[in-house]
Design a protein around this motif. Structure first.
Motif, PDB file in Angstrom:
ATOM      1  N   GLN A  90       0.833  -1.204   0.000  1.00  0.00           N
ATOM      2  CA  GLN A  90       0.000   0.000   0.000  1.00  0.00           C
ATOM      3  C   GLN A  90       0.867   1.253   0.000  1.00  0.00           C
ATOM      4  O   GLN A  90       0.583   2.229  -0.718  1.00  0.00           O
ATOM      5  N   ALA A  91       1.934   1.242   0.809  1.00  0.00           N
ATOM      6  CA  ALA A  91       2.839   2.395   0.876  1.00  0.00           C
ATOM      7  C   ALA A  91       3.550   2.615  -0.458  1.00  0.00           C
ATOM      8  O   ALA A  91       3.760   3.765  -0.883  1.00  0.00           O
ATOM      9  N   LEU A  93       2.373   1.784  -3.462  1.00  0.00           N
ATOM     10  CA  LEU A  93       1.379   2.320  -4.398  1.00  0.00           C
ATOM     11  C   LEU A  93       1.150   3.811  -4.165  1.00  0.00           C
ATOM     12  O   LEU A  93       1.037   4.598  -5.116  1.00  0.00           O
ATOM     13  N   LEU A  94       1.091   4.220  -2.885  1.00  0.00           N
ATOM     14  CA  LEU A  94       0.910   5.630  -2.557  1.00  0.00           C
ATOM     15  C   LEU A  94       2.120   6.451  -3.012  1.00  0.00           C
ATOM     16  O   LEU A  94       1.984   7.571  -3.527  1.00  0.00           O
ATOM     17  N   THR A  95       3.313   5.885  -2.842  1.00  0.00           N
ATOM     18  CA  THR A  95       4.542   6.559  -3.281  1.00  0.00           C
ATOM     19  C   THR A  95       4.529   6.791  -4.787  1.00  0.00           C
ATOM     20  O   THR A  95       4.841   7.895  -5.266  1.00  0.00           O
ATOM     21  N   ILE A  96       4.178   5.754  -5.547  1.00  0.00           N
ATOM     22  CA  ILE A  96       4.127   5.871  -7.012  1.00  0.00           C
ATOM     23  C   ILE A  96       3.119   6.931  -7.425  1.00  0.00           C
ATOM     24  O   ILE A  96       3.385   7.759  -8.304  1.00  0.00           O
ATOM     25  N   LEU A  97       1.955   6.924  -6.763  1.00  0.00           N
ATOM     26  CA  LEU A  97       0.914   7.899  -7.082  1.00  0.00           C
ATOM     27  C   LEU A  97       1.402   9.331  -6.879  1.00  0.00           C
ATOM     28  O   LEU A  97       1.210  10.198  -7.747  1.00  0.00           O
ATOM     29  N   ILE A  98       2.063   9.583  -5.749  1.00  0.00           N
ATOM     30  CA  ILE A  98       2.516  10.944  -5.435  1.00  0.00           C
ATOM     31  C   ILE A  98       3.637  11.374  -6.371  1.00  0.00           C
ATOM     32  O   ILE A  98       3.678  12.527  -6.833  1.00  0.00           O
ATOM     33  N   PHE A  99       4.556  10.456  -6.675  1.00  0.00           N
ATOM     34  CA  PHE A  99       5.672  10.800  -7.559  1.00  0.00           C
ATOM     35  C   PHE A  99       5.209  11.080  -8.992  1.00  0.00           C
ATOM     36  O   PHE A  99       5.865  11.792  -9.734  1.00  0.00           O
ATOM     37  N   MET A 100       4.064  10.517  -9.374  1.00  0.00           N
ATOM     38  CA  MET A 100       3.524  10.773 -10.717  1.00  0.00           C
ATOM     39  C   MET A 100       2.991  12.203 -10.850  1.00  0.00           C
ATOM     40  O   MET A 100       2.760  12.689 -11.968  1.00  0.00           O
ATOM     41  N   LYS A 101       2.743  12.860  -9.692  1.00  0.00           N
ATOM     42  CA  LYS A 101       2.327  14.276  -9.625  1.00  0.00           C
ATOM     43  C   LYS A 101       0.888  14.533 -10.071  1.00  0.00           C
ATOM     44  O   LYS A 101       0.295  15.535  -9.700  1.00  0.00           O
ATOM     45  N   HIS A 102       0.297  13.633 -10.842  1.00  0.00           N
ATOM     46  CA  HIS A 102      -1.070  13.859 -11.308  1.00  0.00           C
ATOM     47  C   HIS A 102      -2.037  13.042 -10.455  1.00  0.00           C
ATOM     48  O   HIS A 102      -2.586  12.039 -10.884  1.00  0.00           O
ATOM     49  N   TYR A 103      -2.211  13.486  -9.222  1.00  0.00           N
ATOM     50  CA  TYR A 103      -3.088  12.747  -8.313  1.00  0.00           C
ATOM     51  C   TYR A 103      -4.224  13.635  -7.834  1.00  0.00           C
ATOM     52  O   TYR A 103      -4.131  14.868  -7.856  1.00  0.00           O
ATOM     53  N   GLN A 104      -5.300  12.979  -7.417  1.00  0.00           N
ATOM     54  CA  GLN A 104      -6.463  13.676  -6.908  1.00  0.00           C
ATOM     55  C   GLN A 104      -6.784  13.167  -5.501  1.00  0.00           C
ATOM     56  O   GLN A 104      -6.295  12.114  -5.079  1.00  0.00           O
ATOM     57  N   VAL A 105      -7.619  13.914  -4.796  1.00  0.00           N
ATOM     58  CA  VAL A 105      -7.937  13.586  -3.411  1.00  0.00           C
ATOM     59  C   VAL A 105      -8.550  12.191  -3.305  1.00  0.00           C
ATOM     60  O   VAL A 105      -8.207  11.417  -2.410  1.00  0.00           O
ATOM     61  N   TRP A 106      -9.447  11.837  -4.236  1.00  0.00           N
ATOM     62  CA  TRP A 106     -10.145  10.548  -4.140  1.00  0.00           C
ATOM     63  C   TRP A 106      -9.172   9.376  -4.258  1.00  0.00           C
ATOM     64  O   TRP A 106      -9.408   8.313  -3.681  1.00  0.00           O
ATOM     65  N   GLU A 107      -8.071   9.559  -4.988  1.00  0.00           N
ATOM     66  CA  GLU A 107      -7.087   8.482  -5.123  1.00  0.00           C
ATOM     67  C   GLU A 107      -6.360   8.241  -3.803  1.00  0.00           C
ATOM     68  O   GLU A 107      -6.118   7.092  -3.408  1.00  0.00           O
ATOM     69  N   ILE A 108      -6.015   9.326  -3.113  1.00  0.00           N
ATOM     70  CA  ILE A 108      -5.366   9.191  -1.803  1.00  0.00           C
ATOM     71  C   ILE A 108      -6.332   8.560  -0.806  1.00  0.00           C
ATOM     72  O   ILE A 108      -5.952   7.685  -0.021  1.00  0.00           O
ATOM     73  N   LEU A 109      -7.592   8.984  -0.855  1.00  0.00           N
ATOM     74  CA  LEU A 109      -8.593   8.429   0.052  1.00  0.00           C
ATOM     75  C   LEU A 109      -8.818   6.940  -0.215  1.00  0.00           C
ATOM     76  O   LEU A 109      -9.008   6.156   0.723  1.00  0.00           O
ATOM     77  N   LEU A 111      -6.629   4.726  -1.320  1.00  0.00           N
ATOM     78  CA  LEU A 111      -5.513   3.971  -0.741  1.00  0.00           C
ATOM     79  C   LEU A 111      -5.575   3.995   0.780  1.00  0.00           C
ATOM     80  O   LEU A 111      -5.126   3.049   1.442  1.00  0.00           O
ATOM     81  N   SER A 112      -6.143   5.056   1.346  1.00  0.00           N
ATOM     82  CA  SER A 112      -6.336   5.104   2.794  1.00  0.00           C
ATOM     83  C   SER A 112      -7.358   4.061   3.234  1.00  0.00           C
ATOM     84  O   SER A 112      -7.208   3.429   4.282  1.00  0.00           O
ATOM     85  N   VAL A 113      -8.396   3.879   2.428  1.00  0.00           N
ATOM     86  CA  VAL A 113      -9.396   2.837   2.707  1.00  0.00           C
ATOM     87  C   VAL A 113      -8.737   1.461   2.694  1.00  0.00           C
ATOM     88  O   VAL A 113      -9.001   0.616   3.564  1.00  0.00           O
ATOM     89  N   LEU A 114      -7.872   1.218   1.707  1.00  0.00           N
ATOM     90  CA  LEU A 114      -7.160  -0.059   1.615  1.00  0.00           C
ATOM     91  C   LEU A 114      -6.345  -0.322   2.876  1.00  0.00           C
ATOM     92  O   LEU A 114      -6.373  -1.435   3.430  1.00  0.00           O
ATOM     93  N   LEU A 115      -5.643   0.700   3.359  1.00  0.00           N
ATOM     94  CA  LEU A 115      -4.850   0.539   4.578  1.00  0.00           C
ATOM     95  C   LEU A 115      -5.747   0.253   5.778  1.00  0.00           C
ATOM     96  O   LEU A 115      -5.387  -0.540   6.654  1.00  0.00           O
ATOM     97  N   GLY A 172       6.479  13.090  -1.843  1.00  0.00           N
ATOM     98  CA  GLY A 172       6.744  11.742  -2.324  1.00  0.00           C
ATOM     99  C   GLY A 172       7.808  11.022  -1.523  1.00  0.00           C
ATOM    100  O   GLY A 172       7.732   9.801  -1.305  1.00  0.00           O
ATOM    101  N   THR A 173       8.813  11.762  -1.065  1.00  0.00           N
ATOM    102  CA  THR A 173       9.906  11.162  -0.293  1.00  0.00           C
ATOM    103  C   THR A 173       9.406  10.624   1.043  1.00  0.00           C
ATOM    104  O   THR A 173       9.879   9.591   1.522  1.00  0.00           O
ATOM    105  N   CYS A 174       8.434  11.310   1.653  1.00  0.00           N
ATOM    106  CA  CYS A 174       7.844  10.820   2.914  1.00  0.00           C
ATOM    107  C   CYS A 174       7.227   9.439   2.722  1.00  0.00           C
ATOM    108  O   CYS A 174       7.442   8.528   3.519  1.00  0.00           O
ATOM    109  N   PHE A 175       6.485   9.287   1.640  1.00  0.00           N
ATOM    110  CA  PHE A 175       5.823   8.007   1.376  1.00  0.00           C
ATOM    111  C   PHE A 175       6.836   6.921   1.019  1.00  0.00           C
ATOM    112  O   PHE A 175       6.662   5.754   1.380  1.00  0.00           O
ATOM    113  N   LEU A 176       7.887   7.299   0.317  1.00  0.00           N
ATOM    114  CA  LEU A 176       8.934   6.342  -0.045  1.00  0.00           C
ATOM    115  C   LEU A 176       9.649   5.822   1.199  1.00  0.00           C
ATOM    116  O   LEU A 176       9.902   4.610   1.330  1.00  0.00           O
TER     117      LEU A 176
END
Length: 418
Positions: A90-91, A93-109, A111-115, A172-176
């Motif tokens: 999960q971590a 996947l979240l790292t990849i999402l943030i590093f891609m820079k094109h993310y939205q709030v629902w995508e973060i939420l 992955l939070s549900v998955l965790l 992104g570095t925090c998630f990595l």
């Protein structure tokens, strides 16, 4: 003092667990801080902060009861290994999402549900396995208190590091770093020498065992009361943490580092409280400590809520953190030291439901109320709620004392008659 405080470290398996989990939890708190900051930066909404907490913890409420059944039916070590690997994925996947820079709030939420779902199975297995890691069961309360010190030391270090990393290297570095931190706990689990797992025959299905666990709690009022008190605190008070980004950004006109510092001072108070608890001698009155620290928690929040001086605010939030620690740790200790072994996983799952289930609902409640009456008044209201819950706890302790005195008088009367 030192020997008393750290006596659970005599157990090799627990030492390994403590070391690996400490490193992993620092990463976890870095991720939590980064998620809150990213969400608030994108939306500038305290309601969205509450929704983020809801997304990450409400799934734990829904599934933790099944997690308790899984913990009691299967090898807890293997269950824990699976959940830790899943958390690392999960971590990543979240790292990849943030590093891609094109993310939205629902995508973060999402992955939070998955965790949250993963944690529903992780918490009962992990908490129950601690019992097996400790060689001398008299050291179990100390081990659980040290667990709390581990969590809160991580909360002290993680957000502070996150604030620095967010400003200098990006979110992104925090998630990595969090993804890498799971290697420590997985490695420590692989090095353990636990007793050989003995498969037990289960005559009832999962639903039957679930009902059995609920019936056990109903028959044990002392455990039921602890779970109810934790549920109230989780619903009405613990969600105060969702409002901290507002204080960092809007009250103290700070940056991500300011948010990290405030969160770290909460951790400093909680860590101090955990060390205080770990230093208590065997047989200490944990219920009385829980009552007093609930009042300390509420007082700290009330003082912090309207404080405009940053240094004083840090002092008050540290006091709140000290009181906050007991809500989770003492409740867990009271349950683990009194529950029957074959019920441990299921009872802990109800404990997890009270903690993980009520807190996200409280996050939504707090986020909504803050829109109506303001954030500072909302947080002050949470402090008042803590004081009222503390008084409710005092009433319970007083009634238990009167019952004990009445029982003693009856026994003395019977002796005199004989």
């Amino acid at each position: 003092m030192t020997i008393t405080t750290f006596r659970a470290f005599k157990s090799r398996n627990y030492r390994l667990y403590f070391t690996g989990q400490s490193a992993s939890l620092i990463g976890t708190w870095m991720q939590k801080t980064a998620v809150s900051w990213v969400i608030y930066t994108l939306t500038h909404s305290t309601f969205m902060l509450g929704l983020t907490l809801f997304a990450s913890q409400f799934p734990s409420f829904l599934f933790s009861i099944f997690g308790g059944v899984v913990s009691d039916r299967y090898n807890r070590f293997r269950v824990l290994m699976i959940t830790q690997v899943a958390s690392m994925i999960q971590a990543i996947l979240l790292t990849i999402l943030i590093f891609m820079k094109h993310y939205q709030v629902w995508e973060i939420l999402s992955l939070s549900v998955l965790l949250g779902v993963i944690n529903a199975f992780d918490v009962p297995a992990r908490q129950s396995l601690v019992y097996e890691m400790v060689d001398d069961k008299k050291d179990l309360p100390n081990a659980l208190a040290l667990n709390s010190s581990m969590v809160n030391l991580s909360r002290l270090i993680g957000p502070a590091l996150a604030g620095i990393v967010l400003e200098r290297f990006g979110d992104g570095t925090c998630f990595l770093l969090n993804a890498f931190s799971f290697m420590a706990v997985i490695g420590s689990l692989l090095m353990m020498r636990l007793p050989k797992y003995i498969k037990t025959v289960h005559k009832k299905n999962a639903y039957g065992e679930l009902k059995e666990g609920f019936s056990y709690i109903k028959r044990t009022p002392s455990i039921a009361f602890v779970i109810i008190m934790l549920a109230l605190i989780s619903l009405l008070v613990l969600p105060f943490s969702t409002l901290i980004p507002y204080y960092a950004k809007d009250v103290f006109k700070g940056t991500a580092s300011t948010f990290g510092v405030i969160d770290s001072f909460i951790g400093l108070g909680a860590f101090s409280g955990a060390i205080f608890l770990a230093s208590q001698k065997t047989g200490a009155n944990l219920r009385k400590i829980l009552f007093i620290n609930t009042l300390v928690f509420g007082t700290g929040l009330i003082l912090f809520s309207h404080e405009s001086s940053y240094p004083l605010a840090l002092i008050f939030v540290t006091i709140a953190g000290f009181g906050m620690m007991s809500q989770i740790t003492v409740s867990n200790t009271l349950i683990q030291t009194t529950v029957a072994e074959n019920m441990r996983g299921r009872v802990i799952s109800f404990y997890a439901m009270a903690f993980f289930g009520m807190q996200p609902l409280g996050g939504l409640l707090v986020g909504s109320i803050s829109k109506w009456i303001g954030t500072t008044d909302t947080l002050m209201g949470e402090g008042v709620a803590a004081l009222l819950i503390g008084l409710l706890h005092w009433r319970y302790l007083h009634r238990q004392k009167l019952k004990a005195q009445h029982k003693l008088k009856i026994q003395q009367s019977e002796i005199q008659v004989v």
